[in-house]
Design a protein around this motif. Structure first.
Motif, PDB file in Angstrom:
ATOM      1  N   LYS A  12      33.887  29.982  43.628  1.00  0.00           N
ATOM      2  CA  LYS A  12      33.055  28.321  44.378  1.00  0.00           C
ATOM      3  C   LYS A  12      33.674  27.606  42.560  1.00  0.00           C
ATOM      4  O   LYS A  12      33.056  25.753  42.803  1.00  0.00           O
ATOM      5  CB  LYS A  12      31.680  28.520  44.931  1.00  0.00           C
ATOM      6  N   GLU A  13      33.769  28.536  41.700  1.00  0.00           N
ATOM      7  CA  GLU A  13      33.588  27.354  40.418  1.00  0.00           C
ATOM      8  C   GLU A  13      34.583  26.750  40.701  1.00  0.00           C
ATOM      9  O   GLU A  13      35.173  25.432  39.913  1.00  0.00           O
ATOM     10  CB  GLU A  13      33.413  28.438  39.044  1.00  0.00           C
ATOM     11  N   HIS A  14      35.450  27.645  41.317  1.00  0.00           N
ATOM     12  CA  HIS A  14      36.926  26.765  41.193  1.00  0.00           C
ATOM     13  C   HIS A  14      37.058  25.389  42.988  1.00  0.00           C
ATOM     14  O   HIS A  14      38.360  25.012  42.894  1.00  0.00           O
ATOM     15  CB  HIS A  14      38.580  27.499  41.135  1.00  0.00           C
ATOM     16  N   LYS A  15      36.664  26.201  43.800  1.00  0.00           N
ATOM     17  CA  LYS A  15      36.093  25.359  44.723  1.00  0.00           C
ATOM     18  C   LYS A  15      34.757  25.393  44.939  1.00  0.00           C
ATOM     19  O   LYS A  15      35.086  25.965  45.737  1.00  0.00           O
ATOM     20  CB  LYS A  15      37.515  26.451  45.545  1.00  0.00           C
ATOM     21  N   SER A  16      34.157  24.274  44.805  1.00  0.00           N
ATOM     22  CA  SER A  16      32.589  24.257  45.155  1.00  0.00           C
ATOM     23  C   SER A  16      32.029  24.226  46.442  1.00  0.00           C
ATOM     24  O   SER A  16      30.694  24.511  46.700  1.00  0.00           O
ATOM     25  CB  SER A  16      32.405  23.397  44.330  1.00  0.00           C
ATOM     26  N   ASP A  17      33.364  23.276  47.298  1.00  0.00           N
ATOM     27  CA  ASP A  17      32.816  23.091  48.423  1.00  0.00           C
ATOM     28  C   ASP A  17      32.946  24.118  49.474  1.00  0.00           C
ATOM     29  O   ASP A  17      32.589  24.276  50.450  1.00  0.00           O
ATOM     30  CB  ASP A  17      33.194  21.852  49.506  1.00  0.00           C
ATOM     31  N   ILE A  18      33.055  25.852  49.141  1.00  0.00           N
ATOM     32  CA  ILE A  18      33.548  26.370  49.737  1.00  0.00           C
ATOM     33  C   ILE A  18      31.838  26.716  50.879  1.00  0.00           C
ATOM     34  O   ILE A  18      31.272  27.530  50.106  1.00  0.00           O
ATOM     35  CB  ILE A  18      33.592  28.003  49.361  1.00  0.00           C
ATOM     36  N   ASP A  19      32.464  27.374  52.443  1.00  0.00           N
ATOM     37  CA  ASP A  19      30.894  27.233  53.072  1.00  0.00           C
ATOM     38  C   ASP A  19      30.505  29.140  52.645  1.00  0.00           C
ATOM     39  O   ASP A  19      31.562  29.580  53.591  1.00  0.00           O
ATOM     40  CB  ASP A  19      30.704  27.274  53.963  1.00  0.00           C
TER      41      ASP A  19
END
Length: 79
Positions: A12-19
């Motif tokens: 999530k630090e690298h792709k904040s929109d992960i569900d």
């Protein structure tokens, strides 16, 4: 925080929109929108956070969240 939670936090630090609720051990990293540069940064973050070294020959096998968790287990990684 357990190993899976810490791994998800790094992703999530690298792709904040992960569900987070939709993630399983079979979720492919490529399906999360993480590109090749982000993938390498994720590897570095995992190595730093868990105090392990992921060998180059292991990287090609890291396709899913489960693959990462197995890699961490096999390399003795602890958050």
């Amino acid at each position: 925080m357990n190993t899976k939670q810490k791994l998800i936090q790094i992703l999530k630090e690298h792709k904040s929109d992960i569900d987070e609720s939709s993630l399983t051990i079979d979720t492919k990293i490529s399906n999360l929108g993480i590109d090749s540069l982000d993938f390498i940064e994720v590897i570095f973050s995992i190595e730093s956070t868990f105090g392990i070294e992921i060998r180059d020959e292991q990287i090609a096998d890291l396709q899913t969240i489960g693959d990462f968790l197995n890699c961490l287990k096999n390399n003795g990684g602890k958050p």
